[in-house]
Structure formats: structure tokens, C-alpha cells
Design an enzyme around this catalytic site. Sequence first.
Site, PDB file in Angstrom:
ATOM      1  N   SER A 126       0.829  -1.202   0.000  1.00 27.76           N
ATOM      2  CA  SER A 126       0.000   0.000   0.000  1.00 27.76           C
ATOM      3  C   SER A 126       0.859   1.246   0.000  1.00 27.76           C
ATOM      4  O   SER A 126       1.975   1.246   0.514  1.00 27.76           O
ATOM      5  CB  SER A 126      -0.885  -0.014   1.252  1.00 27.76           C
ATOM      6  OG  SER A 126      -1.471   1.245   1.453  1.00 27.76           O
ATOM      7  N   TYR A 151      -1.847  -0.452  10.699  1.00 33.81           N
ATOM      8  CA  TYR A 151      -2.130  -1.067   9.385  1.00 33.81           C
ATOM      9  C   TYR A 151      -0.950  -0.806   8.445  1.00 33.81           C
ATOM     10  O   TYR A 151      -0.402  -1.753   7.854  1.00 33.81           O
ATOM     11  CB  TYR A 151      -3.420  -0.492   8.792  1.00 33.81           C
ATOM     12  CG  TYR A 151      -3.514  -0.686   7.298  1.00 33.81           C
ATOM     13  CD1 TYR A 151      -3.256   0.363   6.423  1.00 33.81           C
ATOM     14  CD2 TYR A 151      -3.812  -1.931   6.757  1.00 33.81           C
ATOM     15  CE1 TYR A 151      -3.296   0.173   5.051  1.00 33.81           C
ATOM     16  CE2 TYR A 151      -3.873  -2.131   5.388  1.00 33.81           C
ATOM     17  CZ  TYR A 151      -3.605  -1.063   4.539  1.00 33.81           C
ATOM     18  OH  TYR A 151      -3.644  -1.251   3.175  1.00 33.81           O
ATOM     19  N   LYS A 155       2.094  -3.376   6.647  1.00 36.54           N
ATOM     20  CA  LYS A 155       2.478  -3.418   5.223  1.00 36.54           C
ATOM     21  C   LYS A 155       3.988  -3.207   5.095  1.00 36.54           C
ATOM     22  O   LYS A 155       4.659  -3.880   4.315  1.00 36.54           O
ATOM     23  CB  LYS A 155       1.709  -2.366   4.421  1.00 36.54           C
ATOM     24  CG  LYS A 155       0.229  -2.660   4.284  1.00 36.54           C
ATOM     25  CD  LYS A 155      -0.029  -4.008   3.602  1.00 36.54           C
ATOM     26  CE  LYS A 155      -1.506  -4.279   3.435  1.00 36.54           C
ATOM     27  NZ  LYS A 155      -1.770  -5.623   2.850  1.00 36.54           N
TER      28      LYS A 155
HETATM   29  C1  WQD Z   1      -9.263   9.273   1.745  1.00 32.67           C
HETATM   30  C2  WQD Z   1      -9.507  10.740   2.102  1.00 32.67           C
HETATM   31  C3  WQD Z   1      -9.991  11.077   4.426  1.00 32.67           C
HETATM   32  C4  WQD Z   1     -13.912   9.216   4.645  1.00 32.67           C
HETATM   33  C5  WQD Z   1      -6.581   4.049   3.229  1.00 32.67           C
HETATM   34  C6  WQD Z   1      -5.368   3.177   3.378  1.00 32.67           C
HETATM   35  C7  WQD Z   1      -4.854   2.800   2.018  1.00 32.67           C
HETATM   36  C8  WQD Z   1      -5.951   2.114   1.270  1.00 32.67           C
HETATM   37  C9  WQD Z   1      -7.160   3.043   1.151  1.00 32.67           C
HETATM   38  C10 WQD Z   1      -6.104  -0.294   1.306  1.00 32.67           C
HETATM   39  C11 WQD Z   1      -8.850  11.134   3.432  1.00 32.67           C
HETATM   40  C12 WQD Z   1     -11.161  11.504   3.562  1.00 32.67           C
HETATM   41  C13 WQD Z   1     -12.691   9.654   4.177  1.00 32.67           C
HETATM   42  C14 WQD Z   1     -14.907  10.173   5.040  1.00 32.67           C
HETATM   43  C15 WQD Z   1     -13.407  11.952   4.453  1.00 32.67           C
HETATM   44  N1  WQD Z   1      -6.273   0.894   1.916  1.00 32.67           N
HETATM   45  N2  WQD Z   1     -12.450  11.014   4.075  1.00 32.67           N
HETATM   46  N3  WQD Z   1     -14.611  11.510   4.924  1.00 32.67           N
HETATM   47  O1  WQD Z   1      -6.944   6.829   4.374  1.00 32.67           O
HETATM   48  O2  WQD Z   1      -6.267   7.612   2.023  1.00 32.67           O
HETATM   49  O3  WQD Z   1      -6.181   5.206   2.583  1.00 32.67           O
HETATM   50  O4  WQD Z   1      -7.569   3.385   2.478  1.00 32.67           O
HETATM   51  O5  WQD Z   1      -5.851  -0.539   0.172  1.00 32.67           O
HETATM   52  O6  WQD Z   1      -3.739   1.952   2.194  1.00 32.67           O
HETATM   53  O7  WQD Z   1      -4.382   3.906   4.057  1.00 32.67           O
HETATM   54  O8  WQD Z   1      -8.367   6.311   2.338  1.00 32.67           O
HETATM   55  O9  WQD Z   1     -10.717   6.625   1.722  1.00 32.67           O
HETATM   56  O10 WQD Z   1     -10.111   6.448   4.196  1.00 32.67           O
HETATM   57  O11 WQD Z   1      -9.543   8.513   2.920  1.00 32.67           O
HETATM   58  O12 WQD Z   1     -13.165  13.166   4.354  1.00 32.67           O
HETATM   59  O13 WQD Z   1     -16.039   9.821   5.484  1.00 32.67           O
HETATM   60  O14 WQD Z   1     -10.919  10.920   2.302  1.00 32.67           O
HETATM   61  O15 WQD Z   1      -9.812  11.975   5.517  1.00 32.67           O
HETATM   62  O16 WQD Z   1      -8.388  12.469   3.328  1.00 32.67           O
HETATM   63  P1  WQD Z   1      -6.904   6.608   2.910  1.00 32.67           P
HETATM   64  P2  WQD Z   1      -9.766   6.922   2.828  1.00 32.67           P
END
Ligand code: WQD
Length: 346
Positions: A126, A151, A155
Site C-alpha cells: 500500500s 495497518y 504493510k
Molecule cells: C481518503 C480521504 C480522508 C472518509 C486508506 C489506506 C490505504 C488504502 C485506502 C487499502 C482522506 C477523507 C474519508 C470520510 C473523508 N487501503 N475522508 N470523509 O486513508 O487515504 O487510505 O484506504 O488498500 O492503504 O491507508 O483512504 O478513503 O479512508 O480517505 O473526508 O467519510 O478521504 O480523511 O483524506 P486513505 P480513505
Amino acid sequence: MAKILVTGGCGFIGSHTIVDLLENGFEVISIDDFSRSTQIAITGIEKITGKKIKNYSVDLKNFEETQAVFMEHTDIDGIIHFAAYKAVGESVEEPILYYENNLFGLVNLLKCVQEFGIPNIVFSSSCTVYGNPDAIPVTEITPIKPAESPYGATKQMGEVIIRDFTKANATNAILLRYFNPVGAHPSIHIGELPIGKPQNLVPAITQTAIGKLPKMKVHGNDYDTRDGSCIRDYIHVSDIAHAHTLAIQYLTSEKNETACDVFNLGTGNGVSVLEAIQTFEKVSGVKLNYEIGPRRAGDVVAIYANNDAAVNKLGWKIQYGITEMMDTAWKWELHLQSLEKQMKEN
Ligand code: WQD
């Protein structure tokens, strides 16, 4: 016909990868204990490909049960290892659950790779391994910084364990560092099935739009970015899936340059949270009910990929843009709603 074992084959990326492998002439078996997935994925794979999939409901933390699968299939040419927990927030609250599941599972799998002499393994890594990068886009040689969550640490540790394993064994590995996998297969027979309240952005958007959630929060709009919200590299799950087929072909045709090559899997385009929401609203015609909330702990401000290595060495060609990602994600959410209605009526 080369046989590939996919662990976590009933999960979001695993199920899409099995479809792509089958469509590219591979024989596939799956190990998935359904702790974070369901049989719906197997039905969907069979609807898309017309092929039956054998899944072993085995927890990789159970060495004997894992070993039994290898004893039954002594002709495995490669493994794609997805099976792991992946919720960033949950890992902060339950670190031991993550270290035990993700690392014990990997070590047991590698013990079988060693015992049965499996020549190739592809590891689901990731972009989280980069932590908060000093410069973007990140390349595969961008320095690894402390992970922002357990997490991400699993990785990083998984990559170290596999690299050391390939130094001591004849097996070759590829580490695939995903950015943010989103969307659903164009057939809409498979897609993301978050368990409980979705942590990730796109399922939070689609569940809010369809009314499963009353409102969603944008975690902060005071970052040093073009519109104040965090920037990510969203990549369609089917593009991610095909990269795994290309990675296996790269290994089985012995094109790998080292015993443990690494590839970023992202589009190379950064998209902000607010831009993702605006794209969704345009694609779906639905006005999203959201509010700006506080920043989320552990969030990286901005990250997106330099994907030259995957494009030039694996021959990876990205098929889908942010519009298709939102369109397929929305169509999948609508499909789930109709499935739930059918189940209530029956
Ligand atoms: C993206 C952006 C949130 C929800 C993680 C893992 C990565 C991969 C994908 C496995 C951020 C914002 C989110 C919400 C929001 N995992 N957000 N409101 O954290 O970039 O990555 O998931 O493959 O390895 O680290 O993904 O989708 O959680 O967040 O504003 O209700 O959306 O703060 O800026 P992230 P995410």
C-alpha cells in the site's frame, strides 16, 4: 494453464483480480475465511466469467489448514496474497489484532511457499508505507517514513519479511503498492462490500447518497492544498486487478530485474476530497449531504503516484478515470440496494 492461489480472493481487490486472471487464461483457487468478505463475491465472479471458483474457507493463522491446501494443490505456479485487515482507524484502536492477523497469516503462508517451493508471490502492499512523503509524486525509491498507523506498519513489515524471504529462498516476489482502490467491475456483479460504517471515502459518499448514512463528514478543509482538503490518487479496482495479472506474467516469464521488485499502482493524478465529491455529484446527479468536520488522525495531507515503473516494465495501461470510478461505485451501490430489497421481499 498456470495455476494461481489467491488469498483473500473474496475481498474487494481479490475478487476483481480473480476475474482478471480467469479472463487471461489462468486457473485460480482461493483461500478466504470470510472474516471480512462474503460468498456474494464468488457468485459475482461466476456470473462474470461463467467459471466456478474453488474457495477454501481457511484462516491463514491456522498453519495446518493452510498447509493442507498446498498438499492438495502441488502445482501452484504463483500466489497473490491479499488476505489482511485494512481499516486504518480500526488498526489504531486494535493494533494487536492487526499485527497478529496480517503478520502471522503472512508468515504461515511463506512457510508453505518454502515447504512446497512455490516460485512466485505477489504481495498486496500500500502507498501507506510511504507515510507522509516530503515530495510528491512518490516513486518506488521515495524514502519510507514511519507508518501513520499499525495497518501501514504491517504493510511495511510485510515488505521487509518478503524481501528477506526472497534472499534466502528461490522464490521471486513483487510488491504492489496500491494508492486508493475505488469503483466496481463494469458488469456491476462485484464491488466493494464495506462491513459496518464505511471508513473509506468513496463508500461513505455512495452510502450517504443512497440514504444509508444521513450525512458524511469531510475530514478537514484547512490543509495546505489547492482547496484545503486532502489529496489522494484514486485508482479503479479493475485497473489494480489487471496489474496483478501483469505482475504474475512478468514473474512467470522471468522478466523480473531482482528477486523482489516493487511497483506503485496509482494513476499519477491527485484528486482532493472536495473534487471527488463534486465529480460524484456530476456523475450521479445526486446532491451530496456533507459537512466539513475536523481533521482525521493519521491522515496524510497529499500523496499520489509516479507510476512509470508499472507502465514501462509491467506494460500497465490505465483504463478508467475518476468519472468511471464514481460511476461504477454509484451503480454498485444502487445494485446493492436492489439486492437488499429482493432479500427483504423473499
Ligand atoms: C481518503 C480521504 C480522508 C472518509 C486508506 C489506506 C490505504 C488504502 C485506502 C487499502 C482522506 C477523507 C474519508 C470520510 C473523508 N487501503 N475522508 N470523509 O486513508 O487515504 O487510505 O484506504 O488498500 O492503504 O491507508 O483512504 O478513503 O479512508 O480517505 O473526508 O467519510 O478521504 O480523511 O483524506 P486513505 P480513505
